[in-house]
Design an enzyme around this catalytic site. Structure first.
Site, PDB file in Angstrom:
ATOM      1  N   ARG A 124      -1.823  -6.413  14.349  1.00 36.95           N
ATOM      2  CA  ARG A 124      -2.278  -5.465  13.323  1.00 36.95           C
ATOM      3  C   ARG A 124      -3.096  -6.168  12.250  1.00 36.95           C
ATOM      4  NH1 ARG A 124       3.392  -4.006  12.542  1.00 36.95           N
ATOM      5  NH2 ARG A 124       2.920  -2.981  10.582  1.00 36.95           N
ATOM      6  N   ARG A 137      -9.692   3.614   8.990  1.00 40.73           N
ATOM      7  CA  ARG A 137      -9.344   2.279   9.439  1.00 40.73           C
ATOM      8  C   ARG A 137     -10.405   1.664  10.338  1.00 40.73           C
ATOM      9  NH1 ARG A 137      -3.446   0.456  10.384  1.00 40.73           N
ATOM     10  NH2 ARG A 137      -2.767   2.135   9.132  1.00 40.73           N
ATOM     11  N   ARG A 140      10.708  -6.429   5.299  1.00 46.38           N
ATOM     12  CA  ARG A 140      10.575  -4.985   5.036  1.00 46.38           C
ATOM     13  C   ARG A 140      11.595  -4.176   5.835  1.00 46.38           C
ATOM     14  NH1 ARG A 140       4.775  -2.327   5.530  1.00 46.38           N
ATOM     15  NH2 ARG A 140       4.828  -2.843   7.736  1.00 46.38           N
ATOM     16  N   LYS A 174       0.820  -1.213   0.000  1.00 47.45           N
ATOM     17  CA  LYS A 174       0.000   0.000   0.000  1.00 47.45           C
ATOM     18  C   LYS A 174       0.858   1.269   0.000  1.00 47.45           C
ATOM     19  CE  LYS A 174      -2.321   0.186   3.789  1.00 47.45           C
ATOM     20  NZ  LYS A 174      -1.909   1.321   4.618  1.00 47.45           N
ATOM     21  N   ARG A 221      11.009  -1.359  11.031  1.00 50.98           N
ATOM     22  CA  ARG A 221      10.102  -0.515  11.808  1.00 50.98           C
ATOM     23  C   ARG A 221       9.939  -1.077  13.215  1.00 50.98           C
ATOM     24  NH1 ARG A 221       4.814   0.682   8.214  1.00 50.98           N
ATOM     25  NH2 ARG A 221       3.868   0.004  10.145  1.00 50.98           N
TER      26      ARG A 221
END
Ligand code: ADP
Length: 222
Positions: A175, A96, A133, A21, A164
């Protein structure tokens, strides 16, 4: 906000964590010359700057939980009122929850959004993607690495590539569960008002960008 009778381009991008995204949203916003409004990026910037918002959000984000609707609505309302958002915007990470979606629709109206894009990637694929990532600590550019040896410096600005703080296995699981519970139902809401377009997010990033642009061009009639 005057949202019904101008040429502004207003896009919403949905997709579970790791769907690509952020990458696709950056490209689309650049293509259409509109600001890429990522609530996650805004919150991370606030944490980095040590602002009051950042201090409130840090622990919530690291735990993989959601910042309150009240705070997020304040953040978005203020951001959409900035002058650079007059020609339009792309929302990434907002709405969200159902209250956020309702508030957005109240703010801009159903006609105030051109299309809500859903980047669809199955859950087992995204878990692998998130563990590889890395993001640039300076400019936020997103990378995928196959090994730690790969994780050198940012190709764009030379900054350090880091994982992150919320990309731990536990936070990712939380999440993803929250996405299924709170955000996935919004897809039906946007579908019900004729705004949803779903795109398969598994494949070559460039091809996915092309598909997304084709959909937006069709919706905005260009
Ligand atoms: P991800 O989609 O991988 O969770 P984001 O960068 O979109 O990453 O968001 C990071 C974190 O910021 C979220 O886990 C949440 O804590 C917070 N956040 C971002 N956007 C919202 C929002 N619209 N409502 C509540 N919390 C949010």
């Amino acid at each position: 906000m005057d949202s019904n009778n101008d040429n502004a381009i207003r896009l919403v991008v949905f997709g579970r964590q790791g769907a690509g995204k952020g990458t696709q949203a950056t490209r689309l916003a650049h293509h259409y010359g509109i600001p890429h409004i990522s609530t996650g990026d805004m919150l991370r910037a606030a944490v980095k700057d040590g602002t009051e918002l950042g201090l409130k959000a840090k622990a919530i984000m690291d735990a993989g939980q959601l910042v309150s609707d009240e705070i997020m609505l304040g953040v978005i309302e203020e951001r959409l009122a900035q002058p650079d958002a007059a020609p339009g915007w792309l929302l990434d990470g907002f709405p969200r929850t159902a209250p956020q979606a309702q508030a957005l629709l109240n703010m801009v109206g159903e006609n105030g959004i051109d299309v809500a894009l859903d980047l669809d990637v199955p859950e087992d694929v995204v878990v692998d993607r998130i563990s590889s990532r890395r993001v640039c600590a300076d400019c936020g550019a997103i990378y995928s690495v196959n090994s730690e040896a790969d994780a050198s410096d940012c190709a764009k600005c030379g900054g350090r590539l880091v994982q992150r703080d919320d990309d731990t296995e536990e936070s990712i699981r939380k999440r993803l569960a929250l996405y299924n519970e709170q955000t996935a139902p919004l897809l039906e809401l946007f579908d019900g008002i004729g705004l949803l377009a779903t795109v398969n997010g598994v494949g070559e990033p460039d091809e996915i960008t092309e598909k997304l642009i084709a959909i937006v061009d069709e919706r905005i009639g260009s």
